[in-house]
Design a protein around this motif. Structure first.
Motif, short mmCIF file in Angstrom:
data_model
loop_
_atom_site.label_atom_id
_atom_site.label_comp_id
_atom_site.label_asym_id
_atom_site.label_seq_id
_atom_site.Cartn_x
_atom_site.Cartn_y
_atom_site.Cartn_z
N ASP A 3 0.84 -1.19 0.00
CA ASP A 3 0.00 0.00 0.00
C ASP A 3 0.88 1.25 0.00
O ASP A 3 0.62 2.21 -0.72
N VAL A 10 2.52 1.69 -3.41
CA VAL A 10 1.57 2.23 -4.38
C VAL A 10 1.36 3.72 -4.13
O VAL A 10 1.28 4.52 -5.07
N ARG A 34 0.26 6.18 -12.49
CA ARG A 34 -1.13 5.88 -12.12
C ARG A 34 -1.55 4.50 -12.57
O ARG A 34 -2.48 3.93 -12.03
N LEU A 39 -9.27 -11.97 -3.58
CA LEU A 39 -10.27 -10.89 -3.62
C LEU A 39 -10.17 -10.00 -2.37
O LEU A 39 -10.41 -8.80 -2.44
N GLN A 54 -7.37 -7.68 -3.00
CA GLN A 54 -7.78 -6.64 -3.94
C GLN A 54 -8.66 -5.59 -3.26
O GLN A 54 -8.56 -4.40 -3.52
N GLU A 55 -9.50 -6.07 -2.36
CA GLU A 55 -10.37 -5.14 -1.64
C GLU A 55 -9.55 -4.18 -0.79
O GLU A 55 -9.87 -3.00 -0.65
N MET A 56 -8.45 -4.68 -0.23
CA MET A 56 -7.65 -3.83 0.65
C MET A 56 -6.78 -2.85 -0.13
O MET A 56 -6.46 -1.79 0.38
N LEU A 57 -6.36 -3.24 -1.32
CA LEU A 57 -5.45 -2.37 -2.07
C LEU A 57 -6.15 -1.59 -3.18
O LEU A 57 -5.65 -0.54 -3.61
N GLY A 58 -7.24 -2.10 -3.66
CA GLY A 58 -7.97 -1.41 -4.71
C GLY A 58 -7.19 -1.31 -6.02
O GLY A 58 -7.19 -0.27 -6.66
N LEU A 59 -6.51 -2.40 -6.38
CA LEU A 59 -5.74 -2.39 -7.63
C LEU A 59 -6.27 -3.47 -8.56
O LEU A 59 -6.76 -4.52 -8.11
N ALA A 60 -6.16 -3.20 -9.85
CA ALA A 60 -6.57 -4.20 -10.82
C ALA A 60 -5.61 -5.38 -10.79
O ALA A 60 -4.42 -5.21 -10.54
N LEU A 61 -6.12 -6.58 -11.03
CA LEU A 61 -5.30 -7.78 -10.93
C LEU A 61 -4.70 -8.12 -12.29
O LEU A 61 -5.42 -8.23 -13.28
N LEU A 116 -14.10 -5.60 -7.94
CA LEU A 116 -13.57 -4.24 -7.77
C LEU A 116 -14.13 -3.31 -8.86
O LEU A 116 -14.07 -3.61 -10.04
N HIS A 144 -9.70 4.27 -3.13
CA HIS A 144 -8.38 3.85 -2.62
C HIS A 144 -7.31 4.85 -3.01
O HIS A 144 -6.40 5.14 -2.23
#
Lengths: 304, 333
Positions: A193, A196, A205, A228, A231-238, B175, B183
């Motif tokens: 985090d 990022v 970005r 998942l 992803q929820e914690m970082l909010g980044l595309a996988l 997401l 975020h």
């Protein structure tokens, strides 16, 4: 003083590490190989698989027909050459190029397996840290790679050092896209985090993440954070999810990237898929959760 | 020769020799040696102790291989008498000897040619920790069509995927763009960082228009800094170890921050409407110093709110918008 906002409550433990590869901004949705891609940076905490990811994604891209230059920007602790099995062929490095001892094309080590894959090391191990080395040197390097006679490489992957020190800042200077490598554990998540956050402060970005060393059995037993959740914690595309695989260690020690293994392994295939998403500028729409129990036929009771 | 035995010995420790059979083996070895010596009339080659050790091990191996232990002892007894069985015995014992000598020679060679740099890949290969034949020379996997991997198949309903013959369930990624933006905003508040754009060395003042966050200080002992003629080596050394109080760069940064803060405060003084009235009221309370006023506050909070009747604060106005300025005026004397 920095104030950290509490992250969404999550009962499961999660690991995460980050890796960022540089990527070109040019949209490239087609499977044709006419893409011109820019540098990308793998970034992450230590020990999450940055170098492994760089090696495997790089060779996957090369196998798909793209020309790839992979730069090991981990100046003090370089390892990418070992993973690729090219350690005996590194004679010149970027430091020699900058000192005027050799040309840039002499310092690029071409892989014999895929001739469109090249490796460039920043400096030799045990040599002193180059004095004039900074972000500007990398910017110059990327510019000269783009303008060389053979043409601009499709991808420039920069393997970042762990941490957020000067080496990391230097490595991300010329990047315009990043791939964060993380493992699903809380220590990696926190570091990721922050990494990022730094990248976003620096204007990068376009950040995607690869979640490495995922174990579906532990996730099922709620001993590991699910992808998942990460992803929820970082909010980044996988970009990819790489399962834990013993073959990774074996291939590391053999100096033979996993994606080239015959027969292919699970982790190797996952790296391959991630590389393909990198080309398509795509992200994962669904993630593997668990192994589905085999459907039992009528005669399965009898062992048929 | 002792090195030879020490190198080769671990190779034999792996044989599972039971205590009883070991005893038998040593006995066997003794007999065997006696037989050899007899055969050569005690003159040919007095084997050294090392060979005796190996003999023990080799016969131990023989025990493992030939499980007929009882017949072995009887054979041994016959052997001393009968020249044919003696010859047979020699044949059966000879191959292990050859094997030992070969191993010894090989390991001796390794000892001599050990590289000077330990830990290198070549060294690891030589020590057997890495396999030389496996470093980057096996045939790589090539696909006929790399864009269509036959080992990865997505199920018909898009809810399963088959990889390497195993079927995995798929869960959709939830997401959304909004969540991503949330975020990003969270991170932009939590982590504030600026890439250093100006490099100053010890002794340089921070220019007034420069944000102190973007300054990177070149240490005094850095080669770039020492090329400057105005820094001598002694000063650099003493600065490194910070012998003389607060290092310059910290002082300079502190002062620059101070100036920045003051500038901010001045701006705030100009447009006071920014201060919200609720907070301003909060700040009023601590300034009621005298005991009478405090008593009044306790007795009649409504009166104190209005504050009109208080002689101690004649200049105070009930207007909440002016309250902050009045409190500042109070502070001045």
């Amino acid at each position: 003083m920095l104030t950290l906002k509490p992250l969404p409550a999550n009962t499961k433990p999660s690991l995460l590490s980050s890796l960022t590869p540089f990527r070109p901004k040019t949209p490239n949705p087609n499977k044709t190989l006419q893409t011109s891609l820019k540098p990308r940076n793998p970034i992450s905490k230590g020990g999450v698989g940055k170098t492994t990811t760089t090696a495997n994604v790089g060779l996957s891209l090369a196998r798909l027909g793209f020309s790839v230059v992979s730069i090991d920007a981990d100046v003090g602790l370089r390892n990418l050459d070992l993973l690729l099995g090219l350690e005996n062929r590194v004679n010149y490095t970027l430091v020699e190029v900058m000192n005027g001892d050799c040309r840039l094309d002499q310092a690029l080590v071409r892989d014999k397996r895929w001739s469109n894959f090249e490796l460039l090391c920043i400096s030799k191990p045990r040599s002193k840290l180059p004095l004039g080395f900074g972000g500007k040197a990398l910017v110059w390097l990327v510019e000269s790679l783009k303008s060389r006679q053979e043409g601009c490489p499709d991808f420039i992957l920069i393997d970042c050092p762990a941490g957020i020190d000067a080496g990391f800042i230097t490595a991300i200077t010329s990047a315009n896209e990043a791939v964060l490598v993380t493992t699903p554990d809380i220590t990696s998540l926190r570091d990721a985090d922050r990494v990022v956050g730094l990248l976003e402060c620096d204007g990068i970005r376009d950040i995607k993440m690869i979640v490495n060393r995922v174990r579906t059995d532990m996730i099922k037993g709620e001993d590991m954070m699910s992808v998942l959740d990460v992803q929820e914690m970082l909010g980044l595309a996988l970009l990819g999810v790489i399962p834990e695989d013993t073959e990774v260690i074996r291939s590391t020690n053999r100096g033979y990237p996993l994606v080239l293994n015959k027969p292919p392994t699970l982790a190797g295939l996952a790296f391959e898929q991630a590389a393909w998403r990198l080309v398509e500028q795509d992200s994962m729409k669904a993630v593997m959760v668990e192994e589905e129990p085999k459907k039992r036929g009528f005669f399965s009771f009898f062992g048929v | 020769m002792t090195t030879t035995s020490s190198v080769s010995t671990p190779q034999f420790h792996s044989f599972p020799i039971q205590p009883a059979s070991l005893l038998w083996a040593s006995k066997h070895c003794f007999d065997l040696r006696a037989a050899i010596n007899n055969d050569n009339n005690n003159s040919a080659n007095p084997e050294d102790e090392e060979e005796e050790e190996q003999c023990i091990q080799d016969t131990g191996k023989a025990v493992v291989n030939n499980s007929e232990s009882e017949s072995g002892t009887t054979k041994l007894l016959d052997w001393k008498k009968d020249p044919i069985s003696k010859f047979q015995g020699m044949i059966t014992t000879l191959p292990p000897f050859v094997f030992v000598m070969k191993r010894g020679a090989g390991s001796n060679f390794v000892m001599k040619s050990r590289p000077s740099r330990p830990g290198s890949v070549a060294d690891l290969v030589r020590r057997g920790q890495l396999r030389s034949d496996r470093r980057g020379i096996s045939t790589p996997l090539k696909y006929e069509d790399p864009f269509n991997n036959p080992l990865v198949k997505v199920g018909k309903s898009n809810s399963t995927i088959e990889i390497c013959g195993k079927v995995y369930r798929l869960a959709p990624v939830t997401l959304t763009e909004e969540q991503q933006a949330i975020h990003q905003r969270r991170r932009s508040r939590a982590y504030q960082w600026k890439r250093p754009t100006i490099f100053l060395k010890e002794g340089d003042p921070i220019p007034p228009d420069v944000d102190p966050d973007t300054v990177r200080w070149i240490p005094a002992n850095h080669p770039f800094a020492t090329t400057a003629s105005d820094i001598d080596e002694d000063l650099a050394q003493s600065n490194v170890y910070q012998k003389h109080g607060v290092p310059f760069r910290i002082k300079a940064e502190h002062e620059a921050l101070q100036r920045k803060l003051e500038a901010l405060q001045n701006e705030q003084k100009l447009n006071k409407l920014v201060i919200d009235t609720g907070n301003a009221k909060e700040f009023e309370r601590p300034f009621r110093f005298n005991a009478k006023a405090n008593e009044l506050v306790e007795q009649n909070p409504l009166n104190s709110q209005s504050g009109d009747s208080k002689p101690s604060k004649p200049d105070r106005t009930p207007n909440p918008f002016n309250s902050s300025s009045s409190s500042e005026e109070m502070q001045k004397p």
